[in-house]
Design a protein around this motif. Structure first.
Motif, PDB file in Angstrom:
ATOM      1  N   ALA A  63      40.984  48.777  34.591  1.00 53.27           N
ATOM      2  CA  ALA A  63      42.361  48.414  34.233  1.00 53.27           C
ATOM      3  C   ALA A  63      43.352  49.403  34.852  1.00 53.27           C
ATOM      4  N   VAL A  64      43.021  50.696  34.804  1.00 58.65           N
ATOM      5  CA  VAL A  64      43.883  51.719  35.406  1.00 58.65           C
ATOM      6  C   VAL A  64      43.987  51.496  36.912  1.00 58.65           C
ATOM      7  N   ASP A  65      42.886  51.168  37.562  1.00 56.97           N
ATOM      8  CA  ASP A  65      42.913  50.887  38.999  1.00 56.97           C
ATOM      9  C   ASP A  65      43.845  49.717  39.301  1.00 56.97           C
ATOM     10  N   LYS A  66      43.807  48.694  38.453  1.00 56.94           N
ATOM     11  CA  LYS A  66      44.693  47.531  38.649  1.00 56.94           C
ATOM     12  C   LYS A  66      46.152  47.909  38.432  1.00 56.94           C
ATOM     13  N   ILE A  67      46.402  48.743  37.439  1.00 53.99           N
ATOM     14  CA  ILE A  67      47.778  49.210  37.192  1.00 53.99           C
ATOM     15  C   ILE A  67      48.270  49.994  38.399  1.00 53.99           C
ATOM     16  N   ASN A  68      47.431  50.894  38.897  1.00 60.30           N
ATOM     17  CA  ASN A  68      47.823  51.723  40.039  1.00 60.30           C
ATOM     18  C   ASN A  68      47.997  50.916  41.322  1.00 60.30           C
ATOM     19  N   ALA A  69      47.366  49.767  41.406  1.00 61.98           N
ATOM     20  CA  ALA A  69      47.462  48.934  42.602  1.00 61.98           C
ATOM     21  C   ALA A  69      48.641  47.962  42.559  1.00 61.98           C
ATOM     22  N   LEU A  70      49.334  47.883  41.451  1.00 64.08           N
ATOM     23  CA  LEU A  70      50.459  46.956  41.344  1.00 64.08           C
ATOM     24  C   LEU A  70      51.551  47.304  42.341  1.00 64.08           C
ATOM     25  N   GLU A  71      52.134  46.282  42.925  1.00 65.81           N
ATOM     26  CA  GLU A  71      53.235  46.493  43.868  1.00 65.81           C
ATOM     27  C   GLU A  71      54.435  47.112  43.151  1.00 65.81           C
ATOM     28  N   LYS A  72      54.714  46.637  41.956  1.00 62.19           N
ATOM     29  CA  LYS A  72      55.790  47.196  41.139  1.00 62.19           C
ATOM     30  C   LYS A  72      55.146  47.842  39.912  1.00 62.19           C
ATOM     31  N   ALA A  73      55.144  49.145  39.892  1.00 64.87           N
ATOM     32  CA  ALA A  73      54.466  49.888  38.827  1.00 64.87           C
ATOM     33  C   ALA A  73      55.225  49.768  37.507  1.00 64.87           C
ATOM     34  N   PRO A  74      54.514  49.775  36.400  1.00 65.66           N
ATOM     35  CA  PRO A  74      55.192  49.743  35.102  1.00 65.66           C
ATOM     36  C   PRO A  74      55.931  51.058  34.850  1.00 65.66           C
ATOM     37  N   PRO A  91      29.496  46.635  27.273  1.00 67.21           N
ATOM     38  CA  PRO A  91      28.658  47.830  27.173  1.00 67.21           C
ATOM     39  C   PRO A  91      29.218  49.051  27.913  1.00 67.21           C
ATOM     40  N   ASP A  92      30.263  48.870  28.735  1.00 62.09           N
ATOM     41  CA  ASP A  92      30.832  49.992  29.487  1.00 62.09           C
ATOM     42  C   ASP A  92      32.353  49.994  29.335  1.00 62.09           C
ATOM     43  N   VAL A  93      32.835  50.375  28.146  1.00 56.79           N
ATOM     44  CA  VAL A  93      34.274  50.329  27.904  1.00 56.79           C
ATOM     45  C   VAL A  93      35.036  51.340  28.753  1.00 56.79           C
ATOM     46  N   ALA A  94      34.448  52.488  29.041  1.00 53.02           N
ATOM     47  CA  ALA A  94      35.116  53.454  29.912  1.00 53.02           C
ATOM     48  C   ALA A  94      35.298  52.857  31.308  1.00 53.02           C
ATOM     49  N   GLY A  95      34.290  52.178  31.790  1.00 52.17           N
ATOM     50  CA  GLY A  95      34.397  51.515  33.087  1.00 52.17           C
ATOM     51  C   GLY A  95      35.449  50.418  33.086  1.00 52.17           C
ATOM     52  N   THR A  96      35.535  49.687  31.978  1.00 55.62           N
ATOM     53  CA  THR A  96      36.541  48.633  31.854  1.00 55.62           C
ATOM     54  C   THR A  96      37.943  49.232  31.864  1.00 55.62           C
ATOM     55  N   LEU A  97      38.150  50.336  31.129  1.00 52.51           N
ATOM     56  CA  LEU A  97      39.459  50.984  31.115  1.00 52.51           C
ATOM     57  C   LEU A  97      39.801  51.548  32.489  1.00 52.51           C
ATOM     58  N   LYS A  98      38.820  52.132  33.159  1.00 53.44           N
ATOM     59  CA  LYS A  98      39.065  52.645  34.519  1.00 53.44           C
ATOM     60  C   LYS A  98      39.450  51.510  35.467  1.00 53.44           C
TER      61      LYS A  98
END
Length: 125
Positions: free
Chosen positions: A18-29, A9-16
């Motif tokens: 995911a972005v937070d997880k990407i930004n927290a990666l030790e080795k960024a894509p 029910p909150d796809v924007a929240g889900t994408l945000k």
């Protein structure tokens, strides 16, 4: 973006998230590749996604899926793959790897795609 049924029910929240997880990666894509990101091909859905993905500060590549090209408003999503050939296919190189974005939901013409492929760096690969 645009889907709001019990599955998510909150796809924007889900994408945000995911972005937070990407930004927290030790080795960024090196970059992001995404597609089939809208539910009904509405301009505001693409705008929302664009705003959320900007938080990654990464280069973003888009390969549309069927929900991104559902109706006349799908022309809005075409701006996301400007510079592409035919109905949206394109290629790019990153760190010695050749990537191909092939849109298979927009009247794919195999002969035209094959002709394009032989004139790009794909030839001989």
């Amino acid at each position: 973006m645009g889907f709001n049924k019990p599955a998510n029910p909150d796809v924007a929240g889900t994408l945000k998230a995911a972005v937070d997880k990407i930004n927290a990666l030790e080795k960024a894509p090196e970059f992001l590749l995404y597609g089939d990101i809208s539910h009904l091909s509405k301009p505001e859905e693409f705008d929302t996604v664009d705003q959320i993905l900007k938080a990654t500060r990464k280069e973003v590549f888009f390969v549309p899926g069927e929900h991104d090209v559902l109706n006349d408003e799908a022309r809005i999503s075409r701006a996301l793959w400007q510079g592409s050939k035919g109905n949206g296919w394109y290629s790019f190189d990153k760190k010695g790897v050749h990537f191909v974005g092939l849109v298979n939901v927009m009247n794919l013409r195999p002969v035209a795609w094959a002709r394009w492929a032989t004139t790009t760096r794909m030839a001989g690969r």
